[in-house]
Design a protein around this motif. Structure first.
Motif, PDB file in Angstrom:
ATOM      1  N   ARG A 118       0.808  -1.221   0.000  1.00  0.00           N
ATOM      2  CA  ARG A 118       0.000   0.000   0.000  1.00  0.00           C
ATOM      3  C   ARG A 118       0.844   1.276   0.000  1.00  0.00           C
ATOM      4  O   ARG A 118       0.437   2.295  -0.544  1.00  0.00           O
ATOM      5  CB  ARG A 118      -0.929   0.023   1.208  1.00  0.00           C
ATOM      6  CG  ARG A 118      -2.044  -0.970   1.128  1.00  0.00           C
ATOM      7  CD  ARG A 118      -2.810  -1.024   2.441  1.00  0.00           C
ATOM      8  NE  ARG A 118      -3.881  -1.978   2.388  1.00  0.00           N
ATOM      9  CZ  ARG A 118      -5.159  -1.644   2.208  1.00  0.00           C
ATOM     10  NH1 ARG A 118      -5.502  -0.390   2.082  1.00  0.00           N
ATOM     11  NH2 ARG A 118      -6.076  -2.577   2.176  1.00  0.00           N
ATOM     12  N   ILE A 119       2.006   1.238   0.618  1.00  0.00           N
ATOM     13  CA  ILE A 119       2.800   2.455   0.789  1.00  0.00           C
ATOM     14  C   ILE A 119       3.611   2.806  -0.466  1.00  0.00           C
ATOM     15  O   ILE A 119       4.086   3.940  -0.606  1.00  0.00           O
ATOM     16  CB  ILE A 119       3.695   2.335   2.050  1.00  0.00           C
ATOM     17  CG1 ILE A 119       3.988   3.717   2.625  1.00  0.00           C
ATOM     18  CG2 ILE A 119       4.995   1.591   1.754  1.00  0.00           C
ATOM     19  CD1 ILE A 119       2.778   4.436   3.140  1.00  0.00           C
ATOM     20  N   ARG A 134      -2.208   3.412  15.736  1.00  0.00           N
ATOM     21  CA  ARG A 134      -1.589   2.356  16.540  1.00  0.00           C
ATOM     22  C   ARG A 134      -1.170   1.170  15.663  1.00  0.00           C
ATOM     23  O   ARG A 134      -0.040   0.694  15.765  1.00  0.00           O
ATOM     24  CB  ARG A 134      -2.556   1.879  17.632  1.00  0.00           C
ATOM     25  CG  ARG A 134      -1.958   0.811  18.553  1.00  0.00           C
ATOM     26  CD  ARG A 134      -2.975   0.171  19.462  1.00  0.00           C
ATOM     27  NE  ARG A 134      -4.105  -0.440  18.787  1.00  0.00           N
ATOM     28  CZ  ARG A 134      -4.057  -1.629  18.164  1.00  0.00           C
ATOM     29  NH1 ARG A 134      -2.955  -2.317  18.135  1.00  0.00           N
ATOM     30  NH2 ARG A 134      -5.124  -2.109  17.569  1.00  0.00           N
ATOM     31  N   GLN A 135      -2.075   0.706  14.791  1.00  0.00           N
ATOM     32  CA  GLN A 135      -1.744  -0.414  13.902  1.00  0.00           C
ATOM     33  C   GLN A 135      -0.562  -0.062  13.005  1.00  0.00           C
ATOM     34  O   GLN A 135       0.347  -0.873  12.812  1.00  0.00           O
ATOM     35  CB  GLN A 135      -2.934  -0.767  13.002  1.00  0.00           C
ATOM     36  CG  GLN A 135      -4.091  -1.415  13.699  1.00  0.00           C
ATOM     37  CD  GLN A 135      -5.272  -1.547  12.761  1.00  0.00           C
ATOM     38  OE1 GLN A 135      -5.672  -0.579  12.116  1.00  0.00           O
ATOM     39  NE2 GLN A 135      -5.833  -2.745  12.686  1.00  0.00           N
ATOM     40  N   THR A 136      -0.592   1.143  12.458  1.00  0.00           N
ATOM     41  CA  THR A 136       0.470   1.585  11.559  1.00  0.00           C
ATOM     42  C   THR A 136       1.798   1.657  12.291  1.00  0.00           C
ATOM     43  O   THR A 136       2.827   1.196  11.778  1.00  0.00           O
ATOM     44  CB  THR A 136       0.110   2.952  10.942  1.00  0.00           C
ATOM     45  OG1 THR A 136      -1.139   2.815  10.254  1.00  0.00           O
ATOM     46  CG2 THR A 136       1.176   3.424   9.979  1.00  0.00           C
ATOM     47  N   ILE A 185      -3.157   4.755   4.253  1.00  0.00           N
ATOM     48  CA  ILE A 185      -3.370   3.322   4.012  1.00  0.00           C
ATOM     49  C   ILE A 185      -4.636   2.790   4.678  1.00  0.00           C
ATOM     50  O   ILE A 185      -4.935   1.597   4.585  1.00  0.00           O
ATOM     51  CB  ILE A 185      -2.149   2.479   4.435  1.00  0.00           C
ATOM     52  CG1 ILE A 185      -1.900   2.555   5.937  1.00  0.00           C
ATOM     53  CG2 ILE A 185      -0.907   2.895   3.645  1.00  0.00           C
ATOM     54  CD1 ILE A 185      -0.852   1.587   6.441  1.00  0.00           C
ATOM     55  N   GLY A 186      -5.379   3.650   5.358  1.00  0.00           N
ATOM     56  CA  GLY A 186      -6.643   3.249   5.940  1.00  0.00           C
ATOM     57  C   GLY A 186      -6.532   2.386   7.181  1.00  0.00           C
ATOM     58  O   GLY A 186      -7.359   1.508   7.409  1.00  0.00           O
ATOM     59  N   LYS A 187      -5.510   2.621   7.981  1.00  0.00           N
ATOM     60  CA  LYS A 187      -5.310   1.880   9.238  1.00  0.00           C
ATOM     61  C   LYS A 187      -5.294   2.878  10.387  1.00  0.00           C
ATOM     62  O   LYS A 187      -5.139   4.082  10.189  1.00  0.00           O
ATOM     63  CB  LYS A 187      -3.969   1.138   9.224  1.00  0.00           C
ATOM     64  CG  LYS A 187      -3.807   0.137   8.116  1.00  0.00           C
ATOM     65  CD  LYS A 187      -4.484  -1.150   8.459  1.00  0.00           C
ATOM     66  CE  LYS A 187      -4.224  -2.186   7.382  1.00  0.00           C
ATOM     67  NZ  LYS A 187      -5.099  -3.311   7.484  1.00  0.00           N
ATOM     68  N   VAL A 235       3.615   9.277  11.057  1.00  0.00           N
ATOM     69  CA  VAL A 235       2.901   8.008  11.246  1.00  0.00           C
ATOM     70  C   VAL A 235       1.391   8.232  11.079  1.00  0.00           C
ATOM     71  O   VAL A 235       0.703   7.426  10.447  1.00  0.00           O
ATOM     72  CB  VAL A 235       3.221   7.386  12.622  1.00  0.00           C
ATOM     73  CG1 VAL A 235       2.384   6.134  12.856  1.00  0.00           C
ATOM     74  CG2 VAL A 235       4.703   7.057  12.734  1.00  0.00           C
ATOM     75  N   SER A 236       0.884   9.335  11.592  1.00  0.00           N
ATOM     76  CA  SER A 236      -0.550   9.645  11.442  1.00  0.00           C
ATOM     77  C   SER A 236      -0.922   9.842   9.977  1.00  0.00           C
ATOM     78  O   SER A 236      -1.980   9.372   9.531  1.00  0.00           O
ATOM     79  CB  SER A 236      -0.913  10.892  12.245  1.00  0.00           C
ATOM     80  OG  SER A 236      -0.737  10.646  13.619  1.00  0.00           O
TER      81      SER A 236
END
Length: 93
Positions: A20-21, A71-73, A66-68, A59-60
């Motif tokens: 995705r990235i 925290r997950q990211t 990526i739609g997460k 990170v935000s």
């Protein structure tokens, strides 16, 4: 990537993140950049190919792209850093 897939080095979440990235990686530098800056390069002066660099993503920002959740990211990025797949440039936050 082929070798990493064959030896099951990456988790499903890590592989998904890397896939995705890709669209947000800056050409030549491999820095993850903010979506709104992707195509907004501004010339600093008249020298061709001398452009202002887009803002690197937080990170935000990446989580949103990526739609997460953040925290997950963060967890995925930290696991990729431990595996030395994802790196922070010297002096970066």
């Amino acid at each position: 990537m082929d070798l990493l897939n064959r030896i099951n080095y990456l988790t499903q979440a890590e592989g998904d993140f890397l896939f995705r990235i890709q669209a947000y990686l800056e050409f030549k530098s491999n820095v993850i950049i903010c979506r709104e800056d992707k195509f907004k390069k501004k010339k600093k002066n008249v020298v061709e190919d001398d452009f202002e660099l887009p803002k690197s993503a937080t990170v935000s920002d990446i989580a949103e792209m990526i739609g997460k959740s953040r925290r997950q990211t963060s967890e995925i990025m930290n696991s990729l850093k431990e595996k030395e797949i994802l790196l922070n440039p010297e002096g970066a936050g």
